[in-house]
Design an enzyme around this catalytic site. Structure first.
Site, PDB file in Angstrom:
ATOM      1  N   TYR A 108      -8.158 -21.951  -4.636  1.00  0.00           N
ATOM      2  CA  TYR A 108      -6.872 -22.654  -4.539  1.00  0.00           C
ATOM      3  C   TYR A 108      -7.049 -23.862  -3.634  1.00  0.00           C
ATOM      4  O   TYR A 108      -7.613 -23.749  -2.542  1.00  0.00           O
ATOM      5  CB  TYR A 108      -5.805 -21.724  -3.950  1.00  0.00           C
ATOM      6  CG  TYR A 108      -4.497 -22.423  -3.668  1.00  0.00           C
ATOM      7  CD1 TYR A 108      -3.453 -22.379  -4.590  1.00  0.00           C
ATOM      8  CD2 TYR A 108      -4.307 -23.148  -2.485  1.00  0.00           C
ATOM      9  CE1 TYR A 108      -2.258 -23.041  -4.349  1.00  0.00           C
ATOM     10  CE2 TYR A 108      -3.116 -23.817  -2.245  1.00  0.00           C
ATOM     11  CZ  TYR A 108      -2.099 -23.762  -3.173  1.00  0.00           C
ATOM     12  OH  TYR A 108      -0.921 -24.430  -2.937  1.00  0.00           O
ATOM     13  N   GLU A 194      -1.361 -29.735  -6.548  1.00  0.00           N
ATOM     14  CA  GLU A 194      -1.957 -28.410  -6.427  1.00  0.00           C
ATOM     15  C   GLU A 194      -2.906 -28.110  -7.583  1.00  0.00           C
ATOM     16  O   GLU A 194      -2.593 -28.383  -8.740  1.00  0.00           O
ATOM     17  CB  GLU A 194      -0.836 -27.365  -6.412  1.00  0.00           C
ATOM     18  CG  GLU A 194      -1.315 -25.940  -6.249  1.00  0.00           C
ATOM     19  CD  GLU A 194      -0.173 -24.934  -6.387  1.00  0.00           C
ATOM     20  OE1 GLU A 194       0.432 -24.566  -5.367  1.00  0.00           O
ATOM     21  OE2 GLU A 194       0.134 -24.534  -7.525  1.00  0.00           O
TER      22      GLU A 194
END
Ligand code: GDP
Ligand code: MN
Length: 388
Positions: A108, A194
């Site tokens: 992530y 993101e």
């Protein structure tokens, strides 16, 4: 404003962030056409503004063109229910058809604003592909944070520190992904960039397997090319209408409609309602220049939400005069033929005159002496099932 993954990946390409080859398709024919131009295996991904699509069955692998076609039939028109969509889910109208990458590991990474320090922050976690909010709750120590100044920008030592803490190698490829994300964030006035997951592939290269970008609405006027990416299907219909009327409106899901002048007062109003155990239906700031026109539009908007059972109007007259607003409310209530009660609270300039106007109108409008009284009335009305 948010955009779809396929649009975010187009931006990633512009900023040198690697993504797999593919395109958006809205029909089975178009999807097969896209698949013909790329290499199998294919991955078909539902394009809705939500994460958690994988778990909800919105991501499918296909090995042949026939499988692409049947995956499209399964996905298009389907209502996907994820943790982020709420129980009503979202209808799939578009798909991203791309080459499926051979993924070895998932991480992530994101860029956002750290409001506490007023800096930008790179967030990372070695366990990618899963919900970062969940990890942050259960094992916050797994989240890596590297913050940096907007003015001085992302420096090489930030990148080294970040990758080091992530237990990832410092290499040109990863550094360029991080620099690309930050450049995109700053140049396009984003609120979030993101990648989840950032994938390590079997051949040792890295690729953004998913892409999520949020933009600062207040800066959208500088980016017509981003504004063009708006998908109205993804937006709350009431908020969409409010934007057309130039009103600040956020729907919240309760049943007490709120009309307030001033954002701070609107927040206080919602807090008061909530503290009495009831739920506001919306945040609505009619602004300092609450004219008859604006008040009418605001009523129209509040009433188009079928959950609203009562309306609370809370006006603080500073520059704006309460009697002018009262006039607006009376006219708006007359034309809207309200089926739900209205409670008004006036405070400040010409408040007595305002109350006189309301009382003289002959309309069923309740005049409250204070914010508490108004909220109390609404909360009691709702909890008693409207039998007041
Ligand atoms: P989300 O569930 O809405 O966040 O959608 P993602 O795009 O993150 O997809 C969910 C999962 O599908 C990812 O965590 C991956 O495991 C998998 N996935 C996505 N793209 C690929 C791909 O190109 N190849 C493979 N093998 N898996 C993928
Ligand atoms: Mn994802």
């Amino acid at each position: 404003m948010n955009i779809h993954e396929y649009q975010a990946k187009d931006l990633f390409r512009q900023y040198g962030i690697p993504v797999s080859a593919g395109k958006m398709a809205e029909t089975a024919e178009a999807a097969v056409e896209v698949a013909r131009e790329i290499n199998p295996p294919y991955i078909l991904k539902a394009q809705i503004h939500s994460g958690g699509r994988g778990k909800a069955g919105g991501v499918k692998i296909a090995h042949t063109l026939e499988e692409v076609e049947s995956a499209v039939q399964e996905l298009l028109g389907k209502v996907l229910v994820t943790k982020q969509t709420g129980p009503q889910g979202k209808t799939v109208r578009k798909l991203l058809v791309c080459e499926a990458a051979d993924i070895k590991e998932e991480y992530y990474v994101s860029v956002s604003i750290d409001r506490a320090s007023g800096k930008l922050v790179l967030l990372g976690c070695r366990d990618g592909g899963v919900e970062i909010e969940e990890i942050a709750k259960v094992s916050p120590e797994k989240i890596i944070k590297t913050s940096f100044n907007l003015q001085t920008g992302l420096k090489d030592y930030h990148v080294r520190n970040f990758l080091d803490a992530m237990n990832l190698p410092y290499c040109k490829e990863l550094a360029s992904v991080l620099h690309g994300m930050v450049r995109l964030f700053v140049e396009k006035d984003c609120s979030l960039v993101e990648i989840n997951p950032l994938a390590l592939l079997a051949d040792g290269s890295y690729l953004a397997a998913d892409a999520k970008i949020g933009f600062d609405d207040n800066a959208l006027y500088r980016h017509p090319e981003i504004e063009e990416m708006r998908d109205v299907h993804e937006e709350d219909p009431y908020e969409l209408k409010a934007r057309q009327y130039g009103l600040s409106y956020v729907s919240i899901g309760g049943n007490i409609g709120c009309m307030v002048n001033g954002a701070g007062l609107a927040m206080a109003t919602m807090d008061m309602i909530q503290s009495l155990g009831a739920r506001p239906a919306n945040f609505l700031d009619v602004g300092g220049t609450a004219t008859v026109e604006r008040v009418s539009r605001a009523f129209e908007l509040i009433l188009s939400d079928p959950e609203v059972r009562i309306i609370m109007v809370n006006i603080f007259g500073g520059i704006v005069k309460c009697d002018v607003i009262a006039q607006g409310i009376v006219e708006a209530v007359k034309t809207a033929e309200l089926k739900v009660p209205v409670v008004v609270r006036f405070e400040g300039t010409n408040m007595e005159a305002a109350r006189d106007i309301i009382n003289a109108s002959g309309l069923k409008i309740v005049s409250a002496g204070s914010l508490y009284e108004a909220a109390r009335y609404c909360a009691d009305y709702v909890s008693s099932g409207g039998a007041q």
